[in-house]
Design a protein around this motif. Structure first.
Motif, PDB file in Angstrom:
ATOM      1  N   THR A  22       0.835  -1.185   0.000  1.00 35.23           N
ATOM      2  CA  THR A  22       0.000   0.000   0.000  1.00 35.23           C
ATOM      3  C   THR A  22       0.877   1.246   0.000  1.00 35.23           C
ATOM      4  O   THR A  22       1.940   1.260   0.613  1.00 35.23           O
ATOM      5  N   ASP A  24       0.534   5.319   0.661  1.00 32.10           N
ATOM      6  CA  ASP A  24      -0.321   6.366   1.216  1.00 32.10           C
ATOM      7  C   ASP A  24       0.254   7.726   0.857  1.00 32.10           C
ATOM      8  O   ASP A  24       1.454   7.965   1.020  1.00 32.10           O
ATOM      9  N   THR A  37      -5.529  14.383  -6.421  1.00 35.93           N
ATOM     10  CA  THR A  37      -6.552  13.471  -6.940  1.00 35.93           C
ATOM     11  C   THR A  37      -6.854  13.750  -8.406  1.00 35.93           C
ATOM     12  O   THR A  37      -7.100  12.821  -9.173  1.00 35.93           O
ATOM     13  N   LYS A  57      -6.004  -0.910  -6.459  1.00 40.72           N
ATOM     14  CA  LYS A  57      -7.181  -0.380  -5.771  1.00 40.72           C
ATOM     15  C   LYS A  57      -6.843   1.039  -5.326  1.00 40.72           C
ATOM     16  O   LYS A  57      -5.795   1.280  -4.742  1.00 40.72           O
ATOM     17  N   ARG A  58      -7.736   1.953  -5.632  1.00 42.59           N
ATOM     18  CA  ARG A  58      -7.529   3.369  -5.286  1.00 42.59           C
ATOM     19  C   ARG A  58      -8.569   3.790  -4.255  1.00 42.59           C
ATOM     20  O   ARG A  58      -9.760   3.508  -4.409  1.00 42.59           O
ATOM     21  N   PHE A  59      -8.102   4.479  -3.222  1.00 42.95           N
ATOM     22  CA  PHE A  59      -8.981   4.977  -2.175  1.00 42.95           C
ATOM     23  C   PHE A  59      -8.707   6.461  -1.988  1.00 42.95           C
ATOM     24  O   PHE A  59      -7.564   6.860  -1.783  1.00 42.95           O
ATOM     25  N   GLU A  60      -9.735   7.268  -2.092  1.00 47.59           N
ATOM     26  CA  GLU A  60      -9.629   8.698  -1.829  1.00 47.59           C
ATOM     27  C   GLU A  60     -10.400   8.974  -0.541  1.00 47.59           C
ATOM     28  O   GLU A  60     -11.580   8.645  -0.444  1.00 47.59           O
ATOM     29  N   ILE A  61      -9.726   9.562   0.435  1.00 48.23           N
ATOM     30  CA  ILE A  61     -10.328   9.806   1.743  1.00 48.23           C
ATOM     31  C   ILE A  61     -10.280  11.313   2.019  1.00 48.23           C
ATOM     32  O   ILE A  61      -9.333  11.820   2.623  1.00 48.23           O
ATOM     33  N   LYS A  68      -4.826   6.731  -1.299  1.00 46.73           N
ATOM     34  CA  LYS A  68      -4.155   5.469  -0.999  1.00 46.73           C
ATOM     35  C   LYS A  68      -4.280   4.551  -2.206  1.00 46.73           C
ATOM     36  O   LYS A  68      -5.345   4.468  -2.815  1.00 46.73           O
ATOM     37  N   SER A  70      -3.443   0.487  -3.303  1.00 49.03           N
ATOM     38  CA  SER A  70      -3.036  -0.847  -2.897  1.00 49.03           C
ATOM     39  C   SER A  70      -2.860  -1.689  -4.149  1.00 49.03           C
ATOM     40  O   SER A  70      -3.663  -1.591  -5.080  1.00 49.03           O
TER      41      SER A  70
END
Length: 100
Positions: A22, A24, A37, A57-61, A68, A70
């Motif tokens: 991962t 970050d 982003t 895998k893309r994560f926007e927080i 992030k 992964s």
């Protein structure tokens, strides 16, 4: 064009188990989060790491101003051909990427 390291507060990578890594990206502000982003595509990350974009895998927080990614490790952690046991060097690769 600015590199990711010039905009992000911190870029860090680590293991996410023996089969995943991962990365970050701590943006530090809403403005930096938006710039990152919008300027860093999953396809660009895939090219940087030499993997298929479908495996990432893309994560926007937004509440944390964090992006992030992964992805599967190229070698299982601890295998004879594993060149980065802790997954720490991947952040350096991504931090050099120019944003659009």
């Amino acid at each position: 064009m600015a590199n990711l390291r010039d905009i992000a507060y911190k870029v860090r990578s680590k293991n996410a188990g023996p089969f995943w890594l991962t990365v970050d990206i701590f943006c530090g502000s809403e403005a930096a989060f938006e710039q990152i982003t919008m300027g860093l595509s999953t396809e660009r990350v895939a090219r940087t790491f030499g993997v298929e974009s479908a495996t990432i895998k893309r994560f926007e927080i937004p509440s944390l101003n964090v992006v992030k990614f992964s992805l599967p490790r190229p070698a299982i952690q601890g295998a004879i051909n594993d060149r980065d046991m802790h997954g720490a060097s991947w952040a350096a690769l991504l931090s050099e990427v120019s944003l659009n």
